[in-house]
Scaffold this motif. Structure first.
Motif, PDB file in Angstrom:
ATOM      1  N   ASN A 153       0.733  -1.336   0.087  1.00 46.22           N
ATOM      2  CA  ASN A 153       0.090   0.109  -0.043  1.00 46.22           C
ATOM      3  C   ASN A 153       0.866   1.198   0.058  1.00 46.22           C
ATOM      4  OD1 ASN A 153      -2.174  -2.121   0.324  1.00 46.22           O
ATOM      5  ND2 ASN A 153      -2.584  -1.275   2.443  1.00 46.22           N
ATOM      6  N   ARG A 154       2.105   1.227   0.368  1.00 44.54           N
ATOM      7  CA  ARG A 154       2.910   2.140   0.404  1.00 44.54           C
ATOM      8  C   ARG A 154       2.482   3.279   1.324  1.00 44.54           C
ATOM      9  NH1 ARG A 154       7.510   2.746  -2.389  1.00 44.54           N
ATOM     10  NH2 ARG A 154       7.319   5.081  -2.621  1.00 44.54           N
ATOM     11  N   GLU A 155       2.019   2.683   2.352  1.00 49.13           N
ATOM     12  CA  GLU A 155       1.377   3.416   3.368  1.00 49.13           C
ATOM     13  C   GLU A 155       1.840   3.124   4.811  1.00 49.13           C
ATOM     14  OE1 GLU A 155      -2.851   3.633   3.461  1.00 49.13           O
ATOM     15  OE2 GLU A 155      -2.983   4.197   1.696  1.00 49.13           O
ATOM     16  N   PRO A 156       2.138   3.943   5.802  1.00 52.02           N
ATOM     17  CA  PRO A 156       2.754   3.821   7.282  1.00 52.02           C
ATOM     18  C   PRO A 156       1.689   3.172   7.977  1.00 52.02           C
ATOM     19  CG  PRO A 156       2.281   6.072   6.924  1.00 52.02           C
ATOM     20  CD  PRO A 156       2.003   5.513   5.686  1.00 52.02           C
ATOM     21  N   VAL A 157       2.167   2.416   8.896  1.00 53.80           N
ATOM     22  CA  VAL A 157       1.061   1.662   9.882  1.00 53.80           C
ATOM     23  C   VAL A 157       1.527   2.397  11.286  1.00 53.80           C
ATOM     24  CG1 VAL A 157       0.535  -0.414  11.299  1.00 53.80           C
ATOM     25  CG2 VAL A 157       0.877  -0.538   8.614  1.00 53.80           C
ATOM     26  N   PHE A 158       0.468   2.897  11.847  1.00 58.71           N
ATOM     27  CA  PHE A 158       0.598   3.604  12.960  1.00 58.71           C
ATOM     28  C   PHE A 158       0.312   2.514  14.064  1.00 58.71           C
ATOM     29  CE2 PHE A 158      -0.670   6.702   9.914  1.00 58.71           C
ATOM     30  CZ  PHE A 158       0.261   7.867  10.115  1.00 58.71           C
ATOM     31  N   GLU A 172      11.304   2.521   1.115  1.00 59.56           N
ATOM     32  CA  GLU A 172      10.988   3.343   0.025  1.00 59.56           C
ATOM     33  C   GLU A 172      10.198   4.638   0.113  1.00 59.56           C
ATOM     34  OE1 GLU A 172      10.622  -0.283   0.193  1.00 59.56           O
ATOM     35  OE2 GLU A 172      12.254  -0.654  -0.959  1.00 59.56           O
ATOM     36  N   HIS A 173       9.133   4.158   1.090  1.00 56.74           N
ATOM     37  CA  HIS A 173       8.345   5.339   1.435  1.00 56.74           C
ATOM     38  C   HIS A 173       8.992   6.282   2.454  1.00 56.74           C
ATOM     39  CE1 HIS A 173       4.045   6.596   2.877  1.00 56.74           C
ATOM     40  NE2 HIS A 173       4.966   7.531   3.393  1.00 56.74           N
ATOM     41  N   TYR A 174       9.752   5.999   3.221  1.00 55.56           N
ATOM     42  CA  TYR A 174      10.871   6.942   3.842  1.00 55.56           C
ATOM     43  C   TYR A 174      11.577   7.671   3.181  1.00 55.56           C
ATOM     44  CZ  TYR A 174      14.284   8.603   7.418  1.00 55.56           C
ATOM     45  OH  TYR A 174      14.936   9.368   8.011  1.00 55.56           O
ATOM     46  N   MET A 217       9.695  10.141   1.291  1.00 56.62           N
ATOM     47  CA  MET A 217       9.217  11.577   2.072  1.00 56.62           C
ATOM     48  C   MET A 217      10.563  12.415   2.603  1.00 56.62           C
ATOM     49  SD  MET A 217       6.834   9.820   5.280  1.00 56.62           S
ATOM     50  CE  MET A 217       7.498  10.983   6.362  1.00 56.62           C
ATOM     51  N   GLN A 218      11.768  11.972   2.526  1.00 57.02           N
ATOM     52  CA  GLN A 218      13.072  12.493   2.902  1.00 57.02           C
ATOM     53  C   GLN A 218      13.131  13.328   1.600  1.00 57.02           C
ATOM     54  OE1 GLN A 218      13.151  12.232   6.110  1.00 57.02           O
ATOM     55  NE2 GLN A 218      15.430  12.380   5.850  1.00 57.02           N
ATOM     56  N   TYR A 219      13.027  12.609   0.313  1.00 58.53           N
ATOM     57  CA  TYR A 219      13.324  13.382  -0.948  1.00 58.53           C
ATOM     58  C   TYR A 219      12.146  14.778  -1.024  1.00 58.53           C
ATOM     59  CZ  TYR A 219      13.667  14.453  -5.920  1.00 58.53           C
ATOM     60  OH  TYR A 219      13.700  15.013  -7.239  1.00 58.53           O
ATOM     61  N   ASN A 220      10.892  14.293  -0.726  1.00 58.02           N
ATOM     62  CA  ASN A 220      10.124  15.357  -0.804  1.00 58.02           C
ATOM     63  C   ASN A 220      10.134  16.710  -0.222  1.00 58.02           C
ATOM     64  OD1 ASN A 220       8.671  14.176  -2.926  1.00 58.02           O
ATOM     65  ND2 ASN A 220       7.272  13.009  -1.544  1.00 58.02           N
ATOM     66  N   ASN A 221      10.686  16.279   1.300  1.00 57.21           N
ATOM     67  CA  ASN A 221      11.165  17.406   2.268  1.00 57.21           C
ATOM     68  C   ASN A 221      12.329  18.149   1.810  1.00 57.21           C
ATOM     69  OD1 ASN A 221       9.010  16.461   4.044  1.00 57.21           O
ATOM     70  ND2 ASN A 221      10.356  15.250   5.320  1.00 57.21           N
ATOM     71  N   GLU A 222      13.319  17.566   1.206  1.00 53.76           N
ATOM     72  CA  GLU A 222      14.322  18.386   0.624  1.00 53.76           C
ATOM     73  C   GLU A 222      13.833  19.157  -0.473  1.00 53.76           C
ATOM     74  OE1 GLU A 222      18.549  17.230  -1.573  1.00 53.76           O
ATOM     75  OE2 GLU A 222      17.739  15.720  -0.561  1.00 53.76           O
TER      76      GLU A 222
END
Length: 89
Positions: free
Chosen positions: A24-29, A44-46, A49-54
Motif C-alpha cells: 500500500n506504500r502507507e505507514p502503519v501507526f 522506499e516510502h521513507y 518522504m525525505q526526498y520530498n522534504n528536501e
C-alpha cells in the motif's frame, strides 16, 4: 485510510504489517496502551518522504531568495547555466 494497530501486532503479525507497508506504500501507526507510539513504513516510502522534504526546503529557500532579490532569470539562461555545469562535472 491509515492503518492503526496495537504494538503487539508488530510481534504477532509482522508479515502482515510488512505486506501492508510495502504493497500500500502507507505507514502503519502502532499504539501502546491506547496511545500513539510508533510508525512503521517501508524504506522506499521513507526515502520518498525525505526526498520530498528536501525539495520542499529548497523551494522555500528559493521563495525567500526571490522575495529578497529583484534578479530574475529566463528559462534559456537557467538551462544554459545548467548545461555548462553538467559539462564541467
Amino acid at each position: 485510510m491509515p492503518q492503526i494497530r496495537p504494538i503487539s501486532d508488530l510481534r504477532n503479525h509482522f508479515a502482515e504489517i510488512s505486506k501492508i507497508v510495502h504493497e500500500n506504500r502507507e505507514p502503519v501507526f502502532l499504539t501502546k496502551n491506547g496511545h500513539g507510539d510508533m510508525v512503521v513504513m517501508s524504506i522506499e516510502h521513507y526515502e520518498d518522504m525525505q526526498y520530498n522534504n528536501e525539495i520542499l526546503a529548497k523551494l522555500q529557500e528559493a521563495e525567500i531568495e526571490a522575495k529578497n532579490s529583484d534578479v530574475r532569470y529566463s528559462h534559456d539562461e537557467v538551462f544554459k547555466q545548467l548545461r555548462q555545469r553538467l559539462r564541467k562535472g
